[in-house]
Design an enzyme around this catalytic site. Sequence first.
Site, PDB file in Angstrom:
ATOM      1  N   LYS A  82       0.839  -1.204   0.000  1.00 26.87           N
ATOM      2  CA  LYS A  82       0.000   0.000   0.000  1.00 26.87           C
ATOM      3  C   LYS A  82       0.869   1.248   0.000  1.00 26.87           C
ATOM      4  O   LYS A  82       0.630   2.186  -0.764  1.00 26.87           O
ATOM      5  CB  LYS A  82      -0.897   0.005   1.239  1.00 26.87           C
ATOM      6  CG  LYS A  82      -1.587   1.336   1.482  1.00 26.87           C
ATOM      7  CD  LYS A  82      -2.491   1.302   2.684  1.00 26.87           C
ATOM      8  CE  LYS A  82      -1.846   1.730   3.976  1.00 26.87           C
ATOM      9  NZ  LYS A  82      -1.600   3.187   4.083  1.00 26.87           N
ATOM     10  N   ASN A  83       1.877   1.255   0.872  1.00 28.36           N
ATOM     11  CA  ASN A  83       2.680   2.473   1.033  1.00 28.36           C
ATOM     12  C   ASN A  83       3.627   2.724  -0.131  1.00 28.36           C
ATOM     13  O   ASN A  83       4.261   3.767  -0.199  1.00 28.36           O
ATOM     14  CB  ASN A  83       3.453   2.435   2.356  1.00 28.36           C
ATOM     15  CG  ASN A  83       2.524   2.576   3.553  1.00 28.36           C
ATOM     16  OD1 ASN A  83       1.373   2.996   3.405  1.00 28.36           O
ATOM     17  ND2 ASN A  83       3.004   2.200   4.723  1.00 28.36           N
ATOM     18  N   CYS A 136      -4.857  13.344  12.490  1.00 21.37           N
ATOM     19  CA  CYS A 136      -5.582  12.097  12.278  1.00 21.37           C
ATOM     20  C   CYS A 136      -5.515  11.333  13.572  1.00 21.37           C
ATOM     21  O   CYS A 136      -4.916  11.798  14.541  1.00 21.37           O
ATOM     22  CB  CYS A 136      -5.000  11.311  11.116  1.00 21.37           C
ATOM     23  SG  CYS A 136      -3.467  10.510  11.516  1.00 21.37           S
ATOM     24  N   ARG A 163       0.582  15.097  12.815  1.00 16.92           N
ATOM     25  CA  ARG A 163       1.092  14.860  11.472  1.00 16.92           C
ATOM     26  C   ARG A 163       1.164  16.100  10.566  1.00 16.92           C
ATOM     27  O   ARG A 163       0.422  16.212   9.581  1.00 16.92           O
ATOM     28  CB  ARG A 163       0.278  13.741  10.792  1.00 16.92           C
ATOM     29  CG  ARG A 163       0.278  12.490  11.637  1.00 16.92           C
ATOM     30  CD  ARG A 163      -0.427  11.356  10.997  1.00 16.92           C
ATOM     31  NE  ARG A 163       0.387  10.659  10.023  1.00 16.92           N
ATOM     32  CZ  ARG A 163       0.023   9.561   9.398  1.00 16.92           C
ATOM     33  NH1 ARG A 163      -1.136   9.035   9.649  1.00 16.92           N
ATOM     34  NH2 ARG A 163       0.814   8.981   8.522  1.00 16.92           N
ATOM     35  N   ASP A 198       4.512   1.144  11.801  1.00 14.51           N
ATOM     36  CA  ASP A 198       3.363   0.402  11.273  1.00 14.51           C
ATOM     37  C   ASP A 198       3.302  -1.046  11.775  1.00 14.51           C
ATOM     38  O   ASP A 198       2.362  -1.764  11.448  1.00 14.51           O
ATOM     39  CB  ASP A 198       3.390   0.397   9.737  1.00 14.51           C
ATOM     40  CG  ASP A 198       2.823   1.676   9.159  1.00 14.51           C
ATOM     41  OD1 ASP A 198       2.261   2.481   9.918  1.00 14.51           O
ATOM     42  OD2 ASP A 198       2.942   1.879   7.936  1.00 14.51           O
ATOM     43  N   ARG A 258      -8.796  -0.438   4.399  1.00 17.06           N
ATOM     44  CA  ARG A 258      -7.937   0.587   3.790  1.00 17.06           C
ATOM     45  C   ARG A 258      -6.597  -0.015   3.362  1.00 17.06           C
ATOM     46  O   ARG A 258      -6.000   0.436   2.384  1.00 17.06           O
ATOM     47  CB  ARG A 258      -7.650   1.695   4.808  1.00 17.06           C
ATOM     48  CG  ARG A 258      -8.827   2.580   5.101  1.00 17.06           C
ATOM     49  CD  ARG A 258      -8.395   3.751   5.940  1.00 17.06           C
ATOM     50  NE  ARG A 258      -7.304   4.473   5.289  1.00 17.06           N
ATOM     51  CZ  ARG A 258      -6.668   5.501   5.815  1.00 17.06           C
ATOM     52  NH1 ARG A 258      -7.016   5.949   6.985  1.00 17.06           N
ATOM     53  NH2 ARG A 258      -5.689   6.101   5.167  1.00 17.06           N
TER      54      ARG A 258
HETATM   55  C1  UD1 Z   1       4.822   7.538   8.576  1.00 21.25           C
HETATM   56  C2  UD1 Z   1       5.916   6.530   8.845  1.00 21.25           C
HETATM   57  C3  UD1 Z   1       5.783   5.436   7.829  1.00 21.25           C
HETATM   58  C4  UD1 Z   1       4.373   4.860   7.922  1.00 21.25           C
HETATM   59  C5  UD1 Z   1       3.288   5.931   7.784  1.00 21.25           C
HETATM   60  C6  UD1 Z   1       1.895   5.421   8.059  1.00 21.25           C
HETATM   61  C7  UD1 Z   1       8.241   6.816   9.530  1.00 21.25           C
HETATM   62  C8  UD1 Z   1       9.470   7.661   9.445  1.00 21.25           C
HETATM   63  N1  UD1 Z   1       7.201   7.173   8.792  1.00 21.25           N
HETATM   64  O1  UD1 Z   1       5.009   8.039   7.247  1.00 21.25           O
HETATM   65  O2  UD1 Z   1       6.722   4.422   8.085  1.00 21.25           O
HETATM   66  O3  UD1 Z   1       4.169   3.918   6.929  1.00 21.25           O
HETATM   67  O4  UD1 Z   1       3.553   6.953   8.717  1.00 21.25           O
HETATM   68  O5  UD1 Z   1       1.743   5.005   9.361  1.00 21.25           O
HETATM   69  O6  UD1 Z   1       8.224   5.830  10.228  1.00 21.25           O
HETATM   70  N2  UD1 Z   1       6.750  15.255  10.267  1.00 21.25           N
HETATM   71  C9  UD1 Z   1       6.851  16.608  10.485  1.00 21.25           C
HETATM   72  N3  UD1 Z   1       6.670  17.443   9.428  1.00 21.25           N
HETATM   73  C10 UD1 Z   1       6.401  16.990   8.162  1.00 21.25           C
HETATM   74  C11 UD1 Z   1       6.317  15.608   7.945  1.00 21.25           C
HETATM   75  C12 UD1 Z   1       6.484  14.775   9.034  1.00 21.25           C
HETATM   76  O7  UD1 Z   1       7.082  17.037  11.602  1.00 21.25           O
HETATM   77  O8  UD1 Z   1       6.265  17.816   7.244  1.00 21.25           O
HETATM   78  C13 UD1 Z   1       6.926  14.319  11.399  1.00 21.25           C
HETATM   79  C14 UD1 Z   1       5.676  13.488  11.673  1.00 21.25           C
HETATM   80  O9  UD1 Z   1       4.784  14.146  12.538  1.00 21.25           O
HETATM   81  C15 UD1 Z   1       6.264  12.245  12.277  1.00 21.25           C
HETATM   82  C16 UD1 Z   1       7.590  12.082  11.534  1.00 21.25           C
HETATM   83  O10 UD1 Z   1       7.900  13.372  11.031  1.00 21.25           O
HETATM   84  O11 UD1 Z   1       6.532  12.423  13.657  1.00 21.25           O
HETATM   85  C17 UD1 Z   1       7.561  11.083  10.390  1.00 21.25           C
HETATM   86  O12 UD1 Z   1       6.484  11.413   9.543  1.00 21.25           O
HETATM   87  P1  UD1 Z   1       6.390  10.934   8.041  1.00 21.25           P
HETATM   88  O13 UD1 Z   1       7.411   9.897   7.782  1.00 21.25           O
HETATM   89  O14 UD1 Z   1       6.326  12.088   7.152  1.00 21.25           O
HETATM   90  O15 UD1 Z   1       4.962  10.323   8.034  1.00 21.25           O
HETATM   91  P2  UD1 Z   1       4.400   9.464   6.886  1.00 21.25           P
HETATM   92  O16 UD1 Z   1       4.948   9.811   5.574  1.00 21.25           O
HETATM   93  O17 UD1 Z   1       2.919   9.484   7.102  1.00 21.25           O
END
Ligand code: UD1
Length: 419
Positions: free
Chosen positions: A22-23, A117, A122, A306, A398
């Site tokens: 999915k990811n 969420c 996030r 995850d 999902r």
């Molecule tokens: C994250 C997970 C990913 C998982 C997905 C769904 C990590 C590093 N990432 O990806 O493995 O598949 O959730 O559960 O494990 N952040 C900021 N500012 C930003 C973007 C992110 O502060 O602009 C912070 C987030 O709040 C979080 C961290 O960085 O604490 C990692 O976030 P990110 O990897 O971007 O989240 P996803 O891409 O959703």
Amino acid sequence: MDRIRLRGGRPLKGVIPIGGAKNAALPLMAASLLTDGPLVLTNAPALDDTRTMAKLLEQHGLAVAHDQEARTMTLGGTATNLVAPYDLVRKMRASVLVLGPLLARYGEAKVSLPGGCAIGTRPVDLHLKGLEQMGAKIELDSGYMTARAPEGLRGAKVYFTQVSVGATENLLMAATLADGITELVNAAREPEIDDLAHCLIAMGAKIEGIGTDRLRIEGVKSLHGATHAIVPDRIEAGSFACAAGITGGEVLLQGARLEHLGTVARVLREAGVEVDEAPEGVLVKRLSGLRGVDVMTEPFPGFATDMQAQFMALMAVAEGASMITETIFENRFMHVPEMNRMGARINVHGSSAIVRGVSRLSGAPVMATDLRASVSLILAGLAAGGETIVNRVYHLDRGYERLEAKLAAVGADIERLPG
Ligand code: UD1
């Protein structure tokens, strides 16, 4: 609303086919905006999230066809609408991945802010800062981010202050069409990012440093269509590995890649679950008792956030204690009170959960508020005595394709109750 009913206590035995990730699928689908295509994705999973991404791309003006039997998705066309509306972005945060490609190709994009969420706040500041460094002008207004780069994006050195999967993907895609060289430093290294990079290269992009935390992208004028096979889902594989472990079974995860399970495989072994490479995938079995192991979630190659909830289900019935620390998201322990209702002994202190293993869980009606929490309750139910009913199954749909059918095929007593 559908529910899932299961009765625990049966060791799982047999073969579980692992689908496309999915990811990986979601950013790959967004990458189709970088070209008129067509982009043909094979090993494409049929999930609610991929259907939502297809809807989003279709409303941008693309044609998306998913042949579910052939597991092939074909995407192509020119975007005629550069707005990603609140209704779709709110449903699925990965929708923000259209921002980089739309901006890079069309010089403009308007994407709803995703907001918080269930698992945390996030933010998307890293995505926006990076695009600004590449010359985009971004305004936040009425819940939308409007990004403009009328002269096109230009290459830049972007240093991420925090490892972000989404920001790395958004900027990687944007940089393929920027003028000059972009360097992404402290980039995320998840296998799904490698997969995206390989697909972009097949589309004509120039990318170096794949698999490292420093990606170097030389922008090109345009990309073309390509065919790409989506990487197997390491989280689906890890979830079923926990299912085999928690029931004391033996399961072949067909198509799974051991190197992508990495730390998860190592931690499972420490906990008493055997995880080995097999000719067709990864073989998981448990012959002895489960032992408590401490884990901390980290960006890849660390233990995946995850997989945290699923591993906690395993630890709930292990001998001894386990400390599970969540470092990625601030609110990702919603499964704890539900597991405790099933007889688990788990206490949360800030970002850590102390799990004291019990010899037996008991089935109960439960519900979860996110995808991985939902699957962790199914795992707990597989180990529990009596009946468990998992409500709000739409979370599971999902990200897992035919979860109950795959578990039933290896001996679980599980069925979907349409509601
Ligand atoms: C994250 C997970 C990913 C998982 C997905 C769904 C990590 C590093 N990432 O990806 O493995 O598949 O959730 O559960 O494990 N952040 C900021 N500012 C930003 C973007 C992110 O502060 O602009 C912070 C987030 O709040 C979080 C961290 O960085 O604490 C990692 O976030 P990110 O990897 O971007 O989240 P996803 O891409 O959703």
